[in-house]
Design a protein around this motif. Sequence first.
Motif, PDB file in Angstrom:
ATOM      1  N   UNK A 112      32.571  41.530  30.209  1.00  0.00           N
ATOM      2  CA  UNK A 112      32.522  41.490  31.664  1.00  0.00           C
ATOM      3  C   UNK A 112      31.069  41.497  32.148  1.00  0.00           C
ATOM      4  N   UNK A 113      30.654  40.394  32.780  1.00  0.00           N
ATOM      5  CA  UNK A 113      29.298  40.285  33.346  1.00  0.00           C
ATOM      6  C   UNK A 113      28.245  40.753  32.353  1.00  0.00           C
ATOM      7  N   UNK A 114      28.268  40.184  31.159  1.00  0.00           N
ATOM      8  CA  UNK A 114      27.303  40.606  30.158  1.00  0.00           C
ATOM      9  C   UNK A 114      26.984  39.508  29.160  1.00  0.00           C
ATOM     10  N   UNK A 115      26.030  39.810  28.281  1.00  0.00           N
ATOM     11  CA  UNK A 115      25.607  38.870  27.247  1.00  0.00           C
ATOM     12  C   UNK A 115      25.482  39.602  25.917  1.00  0.00           C
ATOM     13  N   UNK A 116      25.610  38.845  24.827  1.00  0.00           N
ATOM     14  CA  UNK A 116      25.689  39.451  23.494  1.00  0.00           C
ATOM     15  C   UNK A 116      24.690  38.805  22.531  1.00  0.00           C
ATOM     16  N   UNK A 117      24.176  39.623  21.626  1.00  0.00           N
ATOM     17  CA  UNK A 117      23.297  39.151  20.559  1.00  0.00           C
ATOM     18  C   UNK A 117      23.789  39.733  19.233  1.00  0.00           C
ATOM     19  N   UNK A 118      24.014  38.871  18.258  1.00  0.00           N
ATOM     20  CA  UNK A 118      24.335  39.329  16.906  1.00  0.00           C
ATOM     21  C   UNK A 118      23.026  39.581  16.177  1.00  0.00           C
ATOM     22  N   UNK A 119      22.795  40.815  15.750  1.00  0.00           N
ATOM     23  CA  UNK A 119      21.536  41.169  15.099  1.00  0.00           C
ATOM     24  C   UNK A 119      21.657  40.969  13.586  1.00  0.00           C
ATOM     25  N   UNK A 120      20.563  41.198  12.882  1.00  0.00           N
ATOM     26  CA  UNK A 120      20.567  41.143  11.423  1.00  0.00           C
ATOM     27  C   UNK A 120      20.685  42.536  10.822  1.00  0.00           C
ATOM     28  N   UNK A 124      23.969  50.889  12.856  1.00  0.00           N
ATOM     29  CA  UNK A 124      23.943  51.029  14.312  1.00  0.00           C
ATOM     30  C   UNK A 124      22.998  52.134  14.771  1.00  0.00           C
ATOM     31  N   UNK A 125      22.646  53.062  13.870  1.00  0.00           N
ATOM     32  CA  UNK A 125      21.789  54.184  14.247  1.00  0.00           C
ATOM     33  C   UNK A 125      20.303  53.904  14.031  1.00  0.00           C
ATOM     34  N   UNK A 126      19.947  52.752  13.495  1.00  0.00           N
ATOM     35  CA  UNK A 126      18.535  52.456  13.216  1.00  0.00           C
ATOM     36  C   UNK A 126      17.751  52.031  14.450  1.00  0.00           C
ATOM     37  N   UNK A 127      18.461  51.640  15.510  1.00  0.00           N
ATOM     38  CA  UNK A 127      17.790  51.106  16.693  1.00  0.00           C
ATOM     39  C   UNK A 127      17.211  52.221  17.561  1.00  0.00           C
ATOM     40  N   UNK A 132      15.436  42.275  20.700  1.00  0.00           N
ATOM     41  CA  UNK A 132      15.122  41.073  21.467  1.00  0.00           C
ATOM     42  C   UNK A 132      15.743  39.868  20.784  1.00  0.00           C
ATOM     43  N   UNK A 133      15.971  38.819  21.557  1.00  0.00           N
ATOM     44  CA  UNK A 133      16.576  37.607  21.033  1.00  0.00           C
ATOM     45  C   UNK A 133      17.321  36.872  22.122  1.00  0.00           C
ATOM     46  N   UNK A 134      18.055  35.851  21.744  1.00  0.00           N
ATOM     47  CA  UNK A 134      18.793  35.039  22.702  1.00  0.00           C
ATOM     48  C   UNK A 134      20.198  35.606  22.909  1.00  0.00           C
ATOM     49  N   UNK A 186      26.121  44.269  16.819  1.00  0.00           N
ATOM     50  CA  UNK A 186      26.048  43.407  17.994  1.00  0.00           C
ATOM     51  C   UNK A 186      25.468  44.189  19.169  1.00  0.00           C
ATOM     52  N   UNK A 187      24.498  43.576  19.855  1.00  0.00           N
ATOM     53  CA  UNK A 187      23.891  44.193  21.033  1.00  0.00           C
ATOM     54  C   UNK A 187      24.476  43.547  22.287  1.00  0.00           C
ATOM     55  N   UNK A 188      24.822  44.380  23.273  1.00  0.00           N
ATOM     56  CA  UNK A 188      25.439  43.884  24.502  1.00  0.00           C
ATOM     57  C   UNK A 188      24.680  44.407  25.712  1.00  0.00           C
TER      58      UNK A 188
END
Length: 222
Positions: A112-120, A124-127, A132-134, A186-188
């Motif tokens: 809903x009203x958002x964008x997603x990036x699949x990371x490498x 999930x706790x390392x961030x 950054x990315x598309x 995945x980042x949202x």
Amino acid sequence: MKTKLFATICLMLCVFTSCDKNAGDTDPKPNTTAKHFEAPATGFDSWLYIDLETGKTTVQKELGEWTYRKYEKNEKGEDLSKVIETQAATGTEKDKPQKWDIAFNVHNPCVKDGEVLMTEETDIMKFTQMPSGEYKGNVPGLITVDISRMRKRIIGYAKAQINKELQKWLKSTGMGQPKIVSDKVFAVKFKNGKMMLLKFKDYVDATGKKKIVSFDYRVMNK
């Protein structure tokens, strides 16, 4: 004299303490814990709407127009598929649940009203901040909504918004074969400023028969 000096020092300490506290309050930090979500997946004809803040879910039938297509071929193998039936839409966007973040039609995701990036990254706790990315938003697509007449080669479809980037969480390996769940995070990013990380866990329950939606998620701006 000593009393005045002591009072002055106390006042300065209070000011510095107050400033530090305010600075911390206005500087949002990533949540250091992750939550888990798991729920039965919907049938082909419905959507599972998820409010990640409360964990509340709502299941609702696809409200758009349903189009039925019959698949046939002639003796030469030429495709004669055609639309044989159409069911009018039963609602619009305003009829959908008002408060939700992510929705799934079986395993097809919509944000809903958002964008997603699949990371490498796989942890999930390392961030410490959003990657950054598309980032990619939803795009129009077709979902299967009715397979009750599949033996007669008739299948019902509906137009819907699908997030193709988040759809990468599950990979098909062939008809009737086990699917592969991505090990990537995945980042949202949502337009309302909310930011989250998702790590999918499974698409079927422990028996391997019932479809589910299962993932860990972490709020990054609270």
